[in-house]
Design a protein around this motif. Structure first.
Motif, PDB file in Angstrom:
ATOM      1  N   GLY A   7       0.796  -1.227   0.000  1.00 12.98           N
ATOM      2  CA  GLY A   7       0.000   0.000   0.000  1.00 12.98           C
ATOM      3  C   GLY A   7       0.822   1.267   0.000  1.00 12.98           C
ATOM      4  N   GLY A   8       1.987   1.239  -0.643  1.00  9.59           N
ATOM      5  CA  GLY A   8       2.823   2.430  -0.703  1.00  9.59           C
ATOM      6  C   GLY A   8       3.645   2.684   0.540  1.00  9.59           C
ATOM      7  N   GLN A   9       3.675   1.730   1.469  1.00  4.71           N
ATOM      8  CA  GLN A   9       4.463   1.863   2.690  1.00  4.71           C
ATOM      9  C   GLN A   9       5.420   0.686   2.833  1.00  4.71           C
ATOM     10  N   LEU A  10       6.480   0.896   3.612  1.00  8.12           N
ATOM     11  CA  LEU A  10       7.371  -0.185   4.017  1.00  8.12           C
ATOM     12  C   LEU A  10       7.103  -0.495   5.480  1.00  8.12           C
ATOM     13  N   MET A  11       6.964  -1.770   5.805  1.00  8.50           N
ATOM     14  CA  MET A  11       6.825  -2.227   7.182  1.00  8.50           C
ATOM     15  C   MET A  11       8.045  -3.066   7.533  1.00  8.50           C
ATOM     16  N   LEU A  12       8.765  -2.649   8.578  1.00  7.91           N
ATOM     17  CA  LEU A  12       9.987  -3.343   8.972  1.00  7.91           C
ATOM     18  C   LEU A  12       9.864  -3.846  10.401  1.00  7.91           C
ATOM     19  N   SER A  13      10.142  -5.129  10.582  1.00  4.08           N
ATOM     20  CA  SER A  13      10.129  -5.753  11.904  1.00  4.08           C
ATOM     21  C   SER A  13      11.482  -6.417  12.129  1.00  4.08           C
ATOM     22  N   GLY A  14      12.210  -6.010  13.182  1.00  7.32           N
ATOM     23  CA  GLY A  14      13.547  -6.551  13.405  1.00  7.32           C
ATOM     24  C   GLY A  14      13.880  -6.657  14.877  1.00  7.32           C
ATOM     25  N   THR A  15      14.760  -7.601  15.213  1.00  7.60           N
ATOM     26  CA  THR A  15      15.150  -7.796  16.607  1.00  7.60           C
ATOM     27  C   THR A  15      16.659  -7.941  16.755  1.00  7.60           C
ATOM     28  N   THR A  16      17.148  -7.557  17.917  1.00  7.08           N
ATOM     29  CA  THR A  16      18.529  -7.819  18.315  1.00  7.08           C
ATOM     30  C   THR A  16      18.537  -8.056  19.816  1.00  7.08           C
ATOM     31  N   THR A  17      19.608  -8.673  20.305  1.00  8.13           N
ATOM     32  CA  THR A  17      19.737  -8.936  21.739  1.00  8.13           C
ATOM     33  C   THR A  17      20.994  -8.262  22.276  1.00  8.13           C
ATOM     34  N   VAL A  18      20.820  -7.533  23.365  1.00 12.17           N
ATOM     35  CA  VAL A  18      21.935  -6.891  24.060  1.00 12.17           C
ATOM     36  C   VAL A  18      21.850  -7.294  25.528  1.00 12.17           C
ATOM     37  N   THR A  19      22.754  -6.765  26.338  1.00 10.64           N
ATOM     38  CA  THR A  19      22.720  -7.049  27.774  1.00 10.64           C
ATOM     39  C   THR A  19      22.691  -5.739  28.556  1.00 10.64           C
ATOM     40  N   PHE A  20      22.282  -5.826  29.807  1.00  8.60           N
ATOM     41  CA  PHE A  20      22.339  -4.653  30.679  1.00  8.60           C
ATOM     42  C   PHE A  20      23.773  -4.137  30.759  1.00  8.60           C
ATOM     43  N   ALA A  21      24.724  -5.072  30.871  1.00  9.82           N
ATOM     44  CA  ALA A  21      26.125  -4.693  31.042  1.00  9.82           C
ATOM     45  C   ALA A  21      26.672  -3.943  29.833  1.00  9.82           C
ATOM     46  N   ASP A  22      26.100  -4.189  28.634  1.00  7.08           N
ATOM     47  CA  ASP A  22      26.561  -3.489  27.437  1.00  7.08           C
ATOM     48  C   ASP A  22      26.471  -1.976  27.590  1.00  7.08           C
ATOM     49  N   PHE A  23      25.532  -1.524  28.414  1.00  6.89           N
ATOM     50  CA  PHE A  23      25.301  -0.084  28.569  1.00  6.89           C
ATOM     51  C   PHE A  23      25.552   0.376  30.004  1.00  6.89           C
ATOM     52  N   GLY A  24      26.413  -0.362  30.700  1.00  7.87           N
ATOM     53  CA  GLY A  24      26.801   0.040  32.046  1.00  7.87           C
ATOM     54  C   GLY A  24      25.712  -0.090  33.075  1.00  7.87           C
ATOM     55  N   LEU A  25      24.732  -0.978  32.821  1.00  2.70           N
ATOM     56  CA  LEU A  25      23.606  -1.157  33.732  1.00  2.70           C
ATOM     57  C   LEU A  25      23.729  -2.486  34.463  1.00  2.70           C
ATOM     58  N   THR A  26      23.134  -2.547  35.649  1.00  2.00           N
ATOM     59  CA  THR A  26      23.097  -3.767  36.436  1.00  2.00           C
ATOM     60  C   THR A  26      21.733  -4.405  36.319  1.00  2.00           C
ATOM     61  N   SER A  27      21.703  -5.703  36.027  1.00  2.00           N
ATOM     62  CA  SER A  27      20.430  -6.408  35.924  1.00  2.00           C
ATOM     63  C   SER A  27      19.685  -6.320  37.248  1.00  2.00           C
ATOM     64  N   PRO A  28      18.419  -5.822  37.226  1.00  6.21           N
ATOM     65  CA  PRO A  28      17.683  -5.632  38.487  1.00  6.21           C
ATOM     66  C   PRO A  28      17.196  -6.953  39.076  1.00  6.21           C
ATOM     67  N   HIS A  29      17.312  -7.091  40.398  1.00  8.95           N
ATOM     68  CA  HIS A  29      16.812  -8.268  41.117  1.00  8.95           C
ATOM     69  C   HIS A  29      16.066  -7.768  42.352  1.00  8.95           C
ATOM     70  N   ASN A  30      15.138  -8.578  42.840  1.00 10.33           N
ATOM     71  CA  ASN A  30      14.518  -8.299  44.127  1.00 10.33           C
ATOM     72  C   ASN A  30      14.091  -9.621  44.760  1.00 10.33           C
ATOM     73  N   ILE A  31      13.433  -9.550  45.899  1.00 10.47           N
ATOM     74  CA  ILE A  31      13.081 -10.771  46.631  1.00 10.47           C
ATOM     75  C   ILE A  31      12.027 -11.587  45.905  1.00 10.47           C
ATOM     76  N   VAL A  32      11.319 -10.981  44.966  1.00  9.38           N
ATOM     77  CA  VAL A  32      10.238 -11.679  44.278  1.00  9.38           C
ATOM     78  C   VAL A  32      10.735 -12.387  43.027  1.00  9.38           C
ATOM     79  N   MET A  33      11.698 -11.788  42.325  1.00 10.42           N
ATOM     80  CA  MET A  33      12.093 -12.350  41.040  1.00 10.42           C
ATOM     81  C   MET A  33      13.558 -12.085  40.742  1.00 10.42           C
ATOM     82  N   GLU A  34      14.079 -12.867  39.812  1.00 12.75           N
ATOM     83  CA  GLU A  34      15.398 -12.643  39.248  1.00 12.75           C
ATOM     84  C   GLU A  34      15.223 -12.220  37.792  1.00 12.75           C
ATOM     85  N   THR A  35      16.171 -11.460  37.288  1.00 18.85           N
ATOM     86  CA  THR A  35      16.086 -10.952  35.925  1.00 18.85           C
ATOM     87  C   THR A  35      17.293 -11.408  35.133  1.00 18.85           C
TER      88      THR A  35
END
Length: 241
Positions: A199-227
């Protein structure tokens, strides 16, 4: 006896309160965002059609019309219906964040993949998981620091070669290699993607995987769950020429 009854009653109230608090916290940490793909599921032609002529006609209709290079080549801009998703997997489920504040361009050149360029940006203040308290924490100074780093960007360094012949409504695979910048930190990534012309448009769907550490972040954890340390970034883009 009355003292024992009081103790057991109090214990029951404490236990009930703890369960209620756990359930409240559990619900507040749950997923509230469903990922919406811009590429619709391909309809399948019925294999057991009694009328083979009708089945052939349906198959031809599903295949769509040929798309010319003139229709595809040129400058495309990201439409305001586009979204970027960030997905975090916990010990309980996957929690999605959506960002509808997306801008960007893609210069398509079917004859020369090396001549193609592309870039995009999102406003981090628009990041939304459907839970205001969680979103406020994620965008705060001790995590993404959206005030100091208001944008995350992706600049494409190379595209995989695109086919010369396209069919309207049919997905075409494309890899985009480039630099993802979050919180001022660069990470080289590859988005494995599909793109559809319709219909005259482009639709783009894409994925990639990174980590919290890639951007200086710490994976969040708490007493209920692990991440998990991995983050999935998903582009769901609509582009207009």
């Amino acid at each position: 006896m009355k003292k024992k009854t009081w103790i057991w009653t109090a214990a029951g109230v404490v236990a009930a309160g703890a369960i209620a608090a756990f359930m409240l916290l559990n619900n507040s940490l749950g997923n509230n965002v469903e990922i919406e793909s811009v590429i619709p599921a391909q309809e399948q032609t019925a294999a057991n059609s009694a009328n083979s002529g009708t089945a052939a006609a349906n198959a031809a209709e599903t295949a769509g019309a040929a798309v010319t290079a003139e229709q595809l080549n040129g400058a495309w801009s990201v439409a305001d219906t586009s979204k970027v998703y960030w997905s975090v997997t916990t010990s309980q489920e996957t929690v999605n964040f959506v960002n509808p504040s997306v801008t960007g361009t893609w210069n398509v050149n079917l004859e020369d993949a090396a001549a193609m360029t592309g870039e995009g940006a999102i406003e981090m203040s628009a990041l939304d998981s459907g839970n205001g308290q969680r979103d406020e924490h994620v965008k705060a100074a001790d995590f993404l620091d959206a005030a100091q780093f208001p944008q995350s960007t992706f600049v494409v360094s190379s595209f995989s070669e695109l086919p010369a012949e396209w069919t309207e409504g049919t997905a075409v695979p494309v890899q985009m290699q480039g630099t993802l910048t979050v919180k001022g930190i660069d990470k080289d990534v590859i988005f494995d993607s599909q793109v559809v012309y319709s219909g005259g448009q482009l639709m783009l769907s894409g994925t990639t995987t990174v980590t919290f550490a890639d951007f200086g972040l710490t994976s969040p954890h708490n007493i209920v769950m692990e991440t998990e340390n991995d983050l999935e970034v998903r582009l769901e883009l609509v582009l207009n020429k």
